[in-house]
Design a protein around this motif. Structure first.
Motif, PDB file in Angstrom:
ATOM      1  N   PRO A  97       0.825  -1.207   0.000  1.00  0.00           N
ATOM      2  CA  PRO A  97       0.000   0.000   0.000  1.00  0.00           C
ATOM      3  C   PRO A  97       0.861   1.260   0.000  1.00  0.00           C
ATOM      4  CG  PRO A  97      -0.771  -1.552   1.648  1.00  0.00           C
ATOM      5  CD  PRO A  97       0.546  -2.076   1.152  1.00  0.00           C
ATOM      6  N   LEU A  98       0.338   2.308  -0.617  1.00  0.00           N
ATOM      7  CA  LEU A  98       1.106   3.532  -0.729  1.00  0.00           C
ATOM      8  C   LEU A  98       0.709   4.578   0.304  1.00  0.00           C
ATOM      9  CD1 LEU A  98       1.110   3.914  -4.602  1.00  0.00           C
ATOM     10  CD2 LEU A  98       2.910   3.003  -3.168  1.00  0.00           C
ATOM     11  N   ALA A  99      -0.162   4.215   1.248  1.00  0.00           N
ATOM     12  CA  ALA A  99      -0.672   5.199   2.203  1.00  0.00           C
ATOM     13  C   ALA A  99       0.451   5.892   2.962  1.00  0.00           C
ATOM     14  CB  ALA A  99      -1.621   4.525   3.191  1.00  0.00           C
ATOM     15  N   ASP A 100       1.536   5.147   3.223  1.00  0.00           N
ATOM     16  CA  ASP A 100       2.609   5.731   4.008  1.00  0.00           C
ATOM     17  C   ASP A 100       3.579   6.546   3.165  1.00  0.00           C
ATOM     18  OD1 ASP A 100       3.477   3.512   2.682  1.00  0.00           O
ATOM     19  OD2 ASP A 100       4.869   2.877   4.247  1.00  0.00           O
ATOM     20  N   LEU A 124       8.318   0.160  -9.174  1.00  0.00           N
ATOM     21  CA  LEU A 124       9.574   0.787  -8.783  1.00  0.00           C
ATOM     22  C   LEU A 124       9.772   0.712  -7.272  1.00  0.00           C
ATOM     23  CD1 LEU A 124      12.044   2.626  -9.500  1.00  0.00           C
ATOM     24  CD2 LEU A 124      10.508   4.577  -9.156  1.00  0.00           C
ATOM     25  N   LEU A 125       8.664   0.689  -6.520  1.00  0.00           N
ATOM     26  CA  LEU A 125       8.733   0.785  -5.064  1.00  0.00           C
ATOM     27  C   LEU A 125       9.601  -0.302  -4.418  1.00  0.00           C
ATOM     28  CD1 LEU A 125       5.067   1.839  -4.251  1.00  0.00           C
ATOM     29  CD2 LEU A 125       7.058   3.264  -4.749  1.00  0.00           C
ATOM     30  N   PRO A 126       9.398  -1.584  -4.744  1.00  0.00           N
ATOM     31  CA  PRO A 126      10.261  -2.592  -4.108  1.00  0.00           C
ATOM     32  C   PRO A 126      11.723  -2.452  -4.507  1.00  0.00           C
ATOM     33  CG  PRO A 126       8.838  -3.585  -5.777  1.00  0.00           C
ATOM     34  CD  PRO A 126       8.342  -2.206  -5.566  1.00  0.00           C
ATOM     35  N   GLN A 172      13.206   0.090  -2.253  1.00  0.00           N
ATOM     36  CA  GLN A 172      13.418  -0.483  -0.917  1.00  0.00           C
ATOM     37  C   GLN A 172      14.696  -1.314  -0.889  1.00  0.00           C
ATOM     38  OE1 GLN A 172      10.208  -2.986   0.454  1.00  0.00           O
ATOM     39  NE2 GLN A 172      10.731  -2.655   2.592  1.00  0.00           N
ATOM     40  N   GLU A 173      14.933  -2.071  -1.976  1.00  0.00           N
ATOM     41  CA  GLU A 173      16.151  -2.883  -2.061  1.00  0.00           C
ATOM     42  C   GLU A 173      17.406  -2.012  -2.019  1.00  0.00           C
ATOM     43  OE1 GLU A 173      15.784  -5.009  -5.696  1.00  0.00           O
ATOM     44  OE2 GLU A 173      14.094  -6.242  -5.016  1.00  0.00           O
ATOM     45  N   ARG A 174      17.294  -0.800  -2.541  1.00  0.00           N
ATOM     46  CA  ARG A 174      18.438   0.103  -2.612  1.00  0.00           C
ATOM     47  C   ARG A 174      18.534   1.027  -1.401  1.00  0.00           C
ATOM     48  NH1 ARG A 174      17.065  -1.544  -7.447  1.00  0.00           N
ATOM     49  NH2 ARG A 174      18.520  -1.505  -9.208  1.00  0.00           N
ATOM     50  N   GLY A 175      17.671   0.829  -0.419  1.00  0.00           N
ATOM     51  CA  GLY A 175      17.710   1.647   0.782  1.00  0.00           C
ATOM     52  C   GLY A 175      17.238   3.066   0.563  1.00  0.00           C
ATOM     53  N   CYS A 176      16.286   3.246  -0.349  1.00  0.00           N
ATOM     54  CA  CYS A 176      15.771   4.577  -0.662  1.00  0.00           C
ATOM     55  C   CYS A 176      14.358   4.752  -0.119  1.00  0.00           C
ATOM     56  CB  CYS A 176      15.744   4.804  -2.174  1.00  0.00           C
ATOM     57  SG  CYS A 176      17.375   4.866  -2.936  1.00  0.00           S
ATOM     58  N   GLY A 177      14.048   5.981   0.285  1.00  0.00           N
ATOM     59  CA  GLY A 177      12.691   6.326   0.678  1.00  0.00           C
ATOM     60  C   GLY A 177      12.034   7.109  -0.445  1.00  0.00           C
ATOM     61  N   ILE A 178      10.712   7.221  -0.408  1.00  0.00           N
ATOM     62  CA  ILE A 178       9.999   7.945  -1.456  1.00  0.00           C
ATOM     63  C   ILE A 178       8.788   8.655  -0.875  1.00  0.00           C
ATOM     64  CG2 ILE A 178       8.696   5.864  -2.075  1.00  0.00           C
ATOM     65  CD1 ILE A 178       8.547   6.953  -4.955  1.00  0.00           C
TER      66      ILE A 178
END
Length: 271
Positions: free
Chosen positions: A179-182, A242-244, A247-253
């Protein structure tokens, strides 16, 4: 060699190269096997049963051509799901979907010229989310691909429009996307984050790019993005797949929806 409905065509060709001509002579659908490039693309992914369905012939015709070459049959049952009629009515999900929500990829030319379209297809599949579908235009039913994607939670519907034109629809019946809520922020909060990165921002507009170039461009920029800096991306939509990878690269969005076909993304490297 003993052959069954799940035997790969590549295994048959390897066991006896004379089987290339034997199968190619069944009907014009199999003449592609005479082309080494097309043979490499198709034979490794297609089973004995798949080939019979693609060619619109019976398995008995295959056995008749192959038995004189030393092949013997092993009786197995075809999966009942593979007997599904291609004349079935479109599922409700597709009938109710707006035309602009159906992504289209035509690989007929790739097949005709001997180019393997698999990577392009998988890149297109990555653009599918729980609000759209992919229409794959091909010269045959891509049974091996369908089998692969079914294991990943995709549903398919096949329309055989002519012997040389097949439409295959692929979509996520039950999406398992995080989910993208966060990650969606109120406009003010998003703008505050952008201000916090003032002087440490890179800008990238991918709205003009065709898939899968937006994802490639974004990940390319992140390769050289230092810690403490952020990438401001203008996109046509929320890039679900793109989201996972972020996450694998330690990035926030953080995400700010501007309009129906414009979304701002703020991607940053988390400490």
């Amino acid at each position: 060699m003993e052959i069954a409905t799940n035997t790969k065509i590549s295994a048959i060709l390897k066991a006896n190269p004379a089987s290339i001509e034997a199968i190619a002579s069944i009907n014009r659908h199999f003449e592609k096997l005479r082309n080494p490039l097309l043979r490499k693309i198709l034979a490794s992914r297609v089973t004995f049963a798949d080939a019979a369905r693609i060619g619109g012939c019976t398995e008995e015709e295959f056995y008749k051509r192959l038995e004189p070459l030393g092949f013997t049959r092993k009786l197995t049952q075809i999966n009942a799901a593979q007997k599904q009629s291609t004349a079935a009515e479109k599922p409700v999900y597709l009938r109710q979907m707006a035309p602009q929500s159906i992504l289209t990829l035509d690989v007929c030319e790739d097949i005709a010229t001997g180019n393997d379209p698999f990577l392009n297809i998988m890149a297109a599949v990555e653009q599918v989310n729980n609000t759209n579908a992919l229409l794959l235009i091909n010269t045959f039913e891509p049974t091996p691909l369908i089998s692969i994607l079914q294991k990943k939670g995709y549903t398919s519907f096949v329309e055989v429009l002519s012997p040389e034109l097949v439409h295959t629809y692929l979509w996520l019946e039950n999406a398992s996307i995080k989910p993208l809520a966060d990650t969606k922020l109120a406009t003010n909060d998003f703008d505050v984050m952008v201000n916090d990165y003032e002087g440490r921002l890179r800008y990238l507009d991918v709205r003009h790019l065709e898939m899968p170039q937006p994802m490639i461009a974004i990940l390319g920029e992140l390769e050289t993005l230092p810690a403490g800096e952020a990438l401001h991306v203008t996109h046509r939509k929320v890039p679900q797949f793109l989201l996972p990878k972020l996450q694998e690269r330690g990035c926030g969005i953080a995400i700010k929806e501007i309009g129906p076909h414009e979304v701002d993304l703020l991607i940053y490297k988390e400490n």
